[in-house]
Motif scaffolding. Structure first.
Motif, PDB file in Angstrom:
ATOM      1  N   LEU A  39      34.576  59.351  23.986  1.00  0.00           N
ATOM      2  CA  LEU A  39      34.104  58.756  25.009  1.00  0.00           C
ATOM      3  C   LEU A  39      33.872  59.070  26.352  1.00  0.00           C
ATOM      4  N   THR A  40      33.153  58.682  27.239  1.00  0.00           N
ATOM      5  CA  THR A  40      32.839  59.027  28.362  1.00  0.00           C
ATOM      6  C   THR A  40      32.749  57.849  29.356  1.00  0.00           C
ATOM      7  N   GLN A  41      33.102  58.008  30.493  1.00  0.00           N
ATOM      8  CA  GLN A  41      32.777  57.057  31.500  1.00  0.00           C
ATOM      9  C   GLN A  41      31.781  57.528  32.540  1.00  0.00           C
ATOM     10  N   ASP A  42      31.200  56.641  33.346  1.00  0.00           N
ATOM     11  CA  ASP A  42      30.161  57.324  34.338  1.00  0.00           C
ATOM     12  C   ASP A  42      30.815  58.305  35.288  1.00  0.00           C
ATOM     13  N   ALA A  43      32.002  58.212  35.885  1.00  0.00           N
ATOM     14  CA  ALA A  43      32.429  59.163  36.828  1.00  0.00           C
ATOM     15  C   ALA A  43      32.729  60.437  36.320  1.00  0.00           C
TER      16      ALA A  43
ATOM     17  N   TYR B 164      30.118  55.169  28.586  1.00  0.00           N
ATOM     18  CA  TYR B 164      30.186  53.685  29.015  1.00  0.00           C
ATOM     19  C   TYR B 164      29.717  53.961  30.641  1.00  0.00           C
ATOM     20  N   VAL B 165      29.562  52.736  31.215  1.00  0.00           N
ATOM     21  CA  VAL B 165      29.269  52.740  32.736  1.00  0.00           C
ATOM     22  C   VAL B 165      30.302  51.668  33.246  1.00  0.00           C
ATOM     23  N   ASP B 166      31.366  51.936  33.881  1.00  0.00           N
ATOM     24  CA  ASP B 166      32.236  50.950  34.298  1.00  0.00           C
ATOM     25  C   ASP B 166      32.713  51.412  35.622  1.00  0.00           C
ATOM     26  N   HIS B 167      32.808  52.440  35.997  1.00  0.00           N
ATOM     27  CA  HIS B 167      33.623  53.025  37.316  1.00  0.00           C
ATOM     28  C   HIS B 167      32.702  52.991  38.542  1.00  0.00           C
ATOM     29  N   ASN B 168      31.688  53.687  38.441  1.00  0.00           N
ATOM     30  CA  ASN B 168      30.566  53.601  39.840  1.00  0.00           C
ATOM     31  C   ASN B 168      29.627  52.635  39.704  1.00  0.00           C
ATOM     32  N   THR B 169      29.964  51.424  39.816  1.00  0.00           N
ATOM     33  CA  THR B 169      29.241  50.114  39.755  1.00  0.00           C
ATOM     34  C   THR B 169      28.684  49.571  40.922  1.00  0.00           C
ATOM     35  N   LEU B 170      29.449  49.947  42.177  1.00  0.00           N
ATOM     36  CA  LEU B 170      28.999  49.386  43.441  1.00  0.00           C
ATOM     37  C   LEU B 170      27.952  50.238  44.077  1.00  0.00           C
ATOM     38  N   GLN B 171      26.591  49.676  44.045  1.00  0.00           N
ATOM     39  CA  GLN B 171      25.559  50.311  44.234  1.00  0.00           C
ATOM     40  C   GLN B 171      24.955  50.253  45.627  1.00  0.00           C
ATOM     41  N   SER B 172      25.919  51.022  46.696  1.00  0.00           N
ATOM     42  CA  SER B 172      25.630  50.813  48.115  1.00  0.00           C
ATOM     43  C   SER B 172      24.548  51.931  48.514  1.00  0.00           C
ATOM     44  N   GLY B 173      24.053  52.606  47.624  1.00  0.00           N
ATOM     45  CA  GLY B 173      22.878  53.653  47.793  1.00  0.00           C
ATOM     46  C   GLY B 173      22.442  53.997  46.499  1.00  0.00           C
TER      47      GLY B 173
END
Ligand code: MIC
Ligand code: SF4
Length: 638
Positions: free
Chosen positions: A31-35, A60-69
């Protein structure tokens, strides 16, 4: 054999199962996560293999989910397209936290799992040998290569009795942390057993194995028994079950006994997961924030136990309460049964199913307030607030404290005991897990401008003359070396940019000084590099020219990451640590020759002229990796 030995022996491809020896095991799942994933897939791509060779790989995408850019959203698209191309399942943002999701939907008792995140042992709660590692190690596992590790000792934690009201799985792992400390698990697997486990559900077990990461353990594991079967049945995955039990109860290097009947609500106080106290002993201190969530404590049952306490009550006016469900499954189930309404009515701020505040992705606490979190780590500043005061506790302690505005023993609030066990049936909807493409050649990998190629090191220099750029104390975390949080995490795919933040909270001048000096050495105390699996804590210092870390001892994953990127991790005696000051000159006159053919590395204090030497303890494989300038060069040369 015990459970850990059975799992290892059924996957052993090299070495002898003697504690302390280097072994290699085959990996069934990754498994990998986005960060950590963007680097891991760039590394996999560099190996030129058309499709992953594992039984199952999930991104998985679970860490870098605050999309401020644009950066995080670009990385998500990169991850989605590269997964589709190379045969990897892709869990879309919003579907949940990698560890909880993996245990729910993919865990297979008896199999191995390698994850580019230190809390991968979560799936040990379902009888897997689940190990956290750096992204490059995971990339190699996806390429079909075995995973190398030091054969650990196996510690048995014997559980007897049952929880009393107000006590839960989090209190078990906090008790183990109190007993063993953040370095007590290094070189060990923690295996749980005893009659007390028969009442523990898989999500409860996973909460315990998850935070074995905080002990520094190689992994933690429970047997696979009737509870495991009940969980898999409720996840409509009965066919994935296999029994896995120890042959006897005394095949262990060490035994620790915990009587669940006597266990009380516990809490880790600032700023280390092993600063554990009884809630009773610190009750009454004011609380400004309470956060319920994270891969350790956001299962359906965890959310229900908090909702049961908050139902019909109000969050104290001085407290901000956040809830981040661990998965969409748990989120939808508390929505359908009305518990979400109870949480909202109580005044909770409901966030999406991600790591969120656990990794400083928003919700940094206000200055000077105590923040109670059901999370995994309370390292200094990890919440995003300098000088934060973060505590780790169970969902019940968190919910009780959110109501009173003070640190509160949940036994003072709970009027009736509602047991939240396993639901008979979980809500199954895997529509946010995308299968890889049937036509991989047609998939175009989308790369945003934030994704920069990873740097490659030159082969090891014959000799080196450097400076000690930084001297630090014990228990330096990867959060100290390579901070995370909402501002820095978006740079995970861009090593030149993220390296400007190395050691930012410890000494902000580190990157510029390292560059001015043309590189250097870091001097550390014991348990250097504890915490996360982020390989950026090795890769970014490597980019800045760091050639060696001299420390009294190292945390497992970070040591592997240093070797993977060609940085020498050299264990030194305390008197050598004392002898060198920051800025001292240090020379390694015969470095490559010694790595090649000697058991020691010699180095000289260029100020005093005094010479020292330390055993490097590197295996032949590790020597070759370091001589090549890192694992990717080594693999290419093979
Ligand atoms: C963590 O809990 O520290 C993280 C963020 O999940 C890390 C991974 C990372 O830094 O990306 C971990 O546990 O390995
Ligand atoms: Fe995410 Fe926190 Fe778990 Fe790390 S510990 S995977 S940041 S929830």
């Amino acid at each position: 054999m015990n459970v850990a030995q059975k799992l290892i022996s059924s996957h052993l491809v090299s070495g002898e199962m003697k504690a302390g020896e280097e072994i290699a095991i085959s990996i069934d799942q990754t498994l990998t996560q986005d960060a950590t994933g963007t680097m891991a897939y760039l590394e996999f791509e560099a190996m030129g293999i058309p499709k992953v060779k594992t039984k199952l790989s999930v991104s998985y995408v679970d860490h870098n989910t605050l999309q401020s850019g644009f950066e995080n959203a670009d990385d998500h698209r990169f991850l989605q397209t590269i997964a589709s191309k190379y045969g990897v399942y892709f869990s879309r943002p919003g579907n949940g936290i990698c560890h909880q999701l993996h245990t729910e939907r993919f865990s297979r008792p008896g199999q191995t799992l390698l994850g580019s995140d230190s809390h991968t042992p979560n799936a040990g709660g379902a009888g897997m040998l689940a190990i956290g590692a750096g992204g490059l190690s995971v990339a190699l596992a996806m390429a079909g290569e075995p995973f190398w590790l030091v054969m650990p000792e196996v510690v048995r934690v014997n559980l007897t009795g049952q929880f009393s009201t107000g006590v839960s799985a989090k209190d078990v792992i906090l008790e183990v942390l109190r007993l063993l400390s953040v370095k007590g698990g290094v070189g060990k697997i923690i295996e749980y057993g005893g009659e007390g486990i028969k009442n523990l559900t898989v999500p409860e077990r996973a909460a315990i194995t998850n935070m074995g990461a905080e002990l520094g353990a190689t992994t933690s594991v429970f047997p696979s028994d009737e509870q495991t079967l009940a969980f898999l049945k409720a996840q409509q995955r009965e066919a994935d079950w296999a029994e896995l039990k120890p042959d006897s109860d005394d095949e262990y290097d060490e035994i620790i006994n915990i009587d669940l009947n006597k266990l009380e609500p516990l809490i880790a106080t600032p700023s280390s997961p092993d600063n554990v106290k009884r809630v009773r002993d610190i009750e009454g201190s004011s609380v400004g924030q309470v956060c319920i969530g994270s891969c350790a404590n956001s299962s359906f049952a965890d959310l229900m136990s908090a909702a049961n306490i908050l139902k019909g009550k109000r969050v104290h006016p001085d407290v901000s309460l956040t809830i981040s469900p661990g998965s969409r499954q748990a989120f939808q189930m508390i929505t359908e049964n009305g518990a979400l309404t109870d949480l909202i009515a109580a005044g909770a701020r409901v966030l999406e199913c991600t790591c969120g505040p656990c990794i400083g992705m928003g919700q940094s606490p206000s200055n000077g307030v105590n923040s109670l979190r059901t999370f995994t780590r309370n390292f200094p500043g990890r919440s995003g607030t300098v000088n934060d005061q973060t505590y780790l506790c169970s969902p019940m302690t968190a919910a009780a404290s959110a109501i009173t505005g003070k640190i509160t023993d949940p036994r003072d609030i709970i009027t009736e005991t509602v047991t939240v066990g396993l639901p008979e049936q979980y809500l199954i909807d895997d529509s946010m897990i995308l299968s890889p493409s049937d036509e991989p050649d047609k998939v175009v990998v989308v790369r945003g401008p934030n994704i920069k190629p990873f740097p490659i090191k030159e082969p090891l220099e014959e000799s080196l003359k450097l400076k000690i750029i930084l001297k630090v104390g014990d228990n330096i975390t990867t959060d100290d070396i390579m901070p995370a949080g909402a501002k820095i995490l978006p740079l995970r795919s861009n090593i030149p940019a993220i390296s400007e933040h190395v050691f930012e909270k410890v000494d902000a001048s580190f990157p510029s000084r390292a560059k001015e000096e043309g590189g250097g050495v870091v001097l550390g105390g014991s348990n250097y590099g504890q915490g996360s699996s982020r390989e950026h804590a090795a890769l970014a210092p490597m980019f800045l020219g760091i050639k060696a870390v001299l420390a009294k001892s190292f945390a497992r994953i970070h040591k592997d990451n240093l070797i993977n990127f060609g940085i020498i991790p050299l264990e030194i005696e305390p008197d050598i640590y004392d002898a060198f000051d920051q800025d001292a000159g240090i020379e390694f006159p015969e470095l490559a020759k010694e790595v090649r053919g000697s058991s020691v590395i010699t180095f000289k204090d260029t100020n005093t002229g005094k010479t020292y030497s330390s055993e490097h303890g590197l295996t032949q494989r590790q020597r070759d990796v370091i001589l090549s300038g890192g694992l990717l060069n080594y693999i290419k040369s093979k």
